[in-house]
Design a protein around this motif. Structure first.
Motif, short mmCIF file in Angstrom:
data_model
loop_
_atom_site.label_atom_id
_atom_site.label_comp_id
_atom_site.label_asym_id
_atom_site.label_seq_id
_atom_site.Cartn_x
_atom_site.Cartn_y
_atom_site.Cartn_z
N ILE A 290 18.97 -32.12 -13.83
CA ILE A 290 19.72 -32.78 -14.89
C ILE A 290 21.15 -32.93 -14.38
O ILE A 290 21.78 -31.96 -13.96
CB ILE A 290 19.74 -31.95 -16.18
CG1 ILE A 290 18.32 -31.61 -16.64
CG2 ILE A 290 20.51 -32.68 -17.29
CD1 ILE A 290 18.28 -30.57 -17.76
N SER A 291 21.66 -34.14 -14.41
CA SER A 291 23.04 -34.36 -14.00
C SER A 291 23.97 -34.18 -15.20
O SER A 291 23.56 -34.39 -16.34
CB SER A 291 23.22 -35.77 -13.42
OG SER A 291 22.85 -36.75 -14.38
N GLY A 292 25.20 -33.75 -14.93
CA GLY A 292 26.13 -33.55 -16.03
C GLY A 292 27.34 -32.75 -15.64
O GLY A 292 27.60 -32.51 -14.44
N GLY A 341 18.53 -36.92 -13.34
CA GLY A 341 18.97 -37.88 -14.35
C GLY A 341 19.76 -37.16 -15.42
O GLY A 341 19.80 -35.93 -15.46
N SER A 342 20.40 -37.91 -16.29
CA SER A 342 21.17 -37.31 -17.38
C SER A 342 20.23 -36.59 -18.34
O SER A 342 19.02 -36.83 -18.34
CB SER A 342 21.93 -38.40 -18.14
OG SER A 342 21.02 -39.26 -18.82
N LEU A 343 20.80 -35.71 -19.16
CA LEU A 343 19.98 -34.96 -20.12
C LEU A 343 19.21 -35.88 -21.05
O LEU A 343 17.98 -35.71 -21.20
CB LEU A 343 20.87 -33.99 -20.91
CG LEU A 343 20.14 -33.13 -21.96
CD1 LEU A 343 19.13 -32.20 -21.29
CD2 LEU A 343 21.16 -32.31 -22.76
N PRO A 344 19.85 -36.88 -21.71
CA PRO A 344 19.07 -37.78 -22.58
C PRO A 344 17.94 -38.48 -21.82
O PRO A 344 16.84 -38.63 -22.34
CB PRO A 344 20.12 -38.77 -23.10
CG PRO A 344 21.41 -38.04 -23.01
CD PRO A 344 21.30 -37.19 -21.77
N ARG A 345 18.24 -38.93 -20.62
CA ARG A 345 17.23 -39.65 -19.84
C ARG A 345 16.05 -38.75 -19.50
O ARG A 345 14.88 -39.15 -19.63
CB ARG A 345 17.86 -40.19 -18.55
CG ARG A 345 16.86 -40.83 -17.61
CD ARG A 345 17.55 -41.27 -16.32
NE ARG A 345 16.58 -41.69 -15.32
CZ ARG A 345 16.89 -42.04 -14.07
NH1 ARG A 345 18.16 -42.03 -13.70
NH2 ARG A 345 15.96 -42.40 -13.22
N GLN A 346 16.32 -37.51 -19.07
CA GLN A 346 15.24 -36.61 -18.67
C GLN A 346 14.43 -36.14 -19.88
O GLN A 346 13.21 -36.00 -19.80
CB GLN A 346 15.80 -35.42 -17.90
CG GLN A 346 16.46 -35.77 -16.56
CD GLN A 346 15.50 -36.34 -15.55
OE1 GLN A 346 15.04 -37.49 -15.69
NE2 GLN A 346 15.20 -35.57 -14.52
#
Length: 377
Positions: A290-292, A341-346
């Motif tokens: 998760i990217s962030g 990927g971003s949290l919402p995307r994952q």
């Protein structure tokens, strides 16, 4: 030999046995460098996180003594939710992995830590550290993959019962700590076995889990509400809400690490004769990141670096961000897909997969696909 679930395209057909073992040696070198450089900076980090978490929890519980008043309820509930997430994710999960045992601090050691969770620490260590990390994403072996209740791959036979898996998964998310306790006990398997519930070992573990759950329930839903006097029911509701938020968050993080599109699953034969290089390769292909921001990484227990965590489950969690660029460079050099990927995307990707696999496969292959196998001469 490493065998991925049947699929049309072999994602690492370009790698030879020598490539895989060389990759393993390069990953070993990263691990050894971190081990050799562990020191006061790392120790100061975990002590600071523990101190912050404890102050936040105590402060939030003091505020909740006045939870009869809406502002106090909101502030106390929010603070307690964050405190519980920190305790479970960045502290409890990682301490119980033995990431901080090298400090030789008996207060921050995998053999003595007991966490704010329904499942006893020793049972979780056995099911998570010894089984999940050994059988990462091996269908039929890794209970963390689908929590033992879901269809996780197209090649798993479909049954009408799977139509309900989005609901099962949501229910499991809401009460995730109890779901973890259940599969730490291997409750599903025991229910299928004749006299499985009567097995002395199971009964002893069930009693221990029952005692732990009882302590947790009494603490959150009786003791602290009683201390609140006239705010009893408001504090009880606040504790329930904090536990719910913690459960939903933990479940989402785990889903993102194991279940989004792009993360591979493996056949049971994947561990037969598996070399260290192939074990590393399975961790790389069977995990997603998760990217962030730095804050997000801390709140996930640095499981936002799930790939790095699966490669090195006992390295200090604060080091994952440091080594992630090196690990990703190895993915690129060896032509592998680094799933992130971003949290919402994952989260969306994982839930989309849950709904998709709840239904029968859209099309049947004309001929069964060969399992993707990395067996070399």
């Amino acid at each position: 030999m490493t065998v991925i679930q049947k699929k049309a395209t072999n994602p690492i057909a370009h790698l030879s046995a020598e490539d895989i073992e060389t990759l393993g040696k390069e990953l070993d070198a990263i691990r050894q460098r971190v081990i050799d450089s562990r020191g006061e900076r790392d120790a100061a980090y975990i002590r600071k996180v523990i101190s912050t978490q404890r102050k936040l929890e105590v402060g939030s519980r003091v505020v909740l003594l006045f939870s009869l008043f809406p502002p106090a309820w909101i502030v106390g509930t929010a603070g307690l939710s964050v405190a519980k997430i920190l305790e479970n994710m960045e502290i409890g999960h990682n301490v119980l992995h033995g990431q901080w045992d090298w400090m030789r601090d008996p207060k921050i050691h995998s053999t003595s830590w007991e966490w704010d969770h329904a499942t006893p620490a020793d049972q979780w260590k056995q099911s998570h550290n010894e089984l999940h990390h050994r059988y990462t994403n091996v269908v039929g072996k890794d209970n963390d993959l689908g929590y033992g209740i879901m269809r996780v791959d197209e090649d798993q036979p479909w049954h009408p019962a799977y139509l309900g898996q989005p609901f099962y998964n949501f229910l499991n998310a809401c009460f995730f700590e109890y779901g973890v306790a259940a599969y730490d006990l291997e409750l599903g398997r025991r229910l299928k076995e004749k006299d499985g519930l009567k097995d002395p070992e199971f009964r002893a573990k069930a009693r221990a889990a029952g005692r732990k759950i009882r302590r947790q329930v009494l603490k959150d839903y009786l003791l602290f509400p009683l201390l609140s006097g006239p705010s009893f029911f408001h504090t009880m509701a606040a504790n329930f809400t904090a536990n719910l938020i913690r459960n939903l968050w933990s479940h989402s993080v785990i889903m993102c690490g194991h279940f989004p599109e792009g993360v591979e699953t493996f056949e049971k034969t994947s561990i037969e004769g598996e070399t260290r290089g192939e074990w590393y390769l399975r961790q790389m292909l069977g995990s997603g990141n998760i990217s962030g921001s730095r804050l997000l990484h801390i709140m996930t227990g640095n499981l936002s670096y799930q790939i790095e965590h699966h490669l090195y489950p006992d390295l200090p969690s604060n080091r994952y961000q440091e080594i992630a660029p090196e690990v990703r460079a190895l993915f690129d050099r060896y032509g592998l897909k680094y799933t992130t990927g971003s949290l919402p995307r994952q989260v969306f990707s994982a839930w989309k997969k849950v709904f998709r696999l709840a239904l029968p496969n859209r099309r049947q292959r004309a001929t069964p696909a060969e399992p993707v196998s990395y067996t070399h001469l």
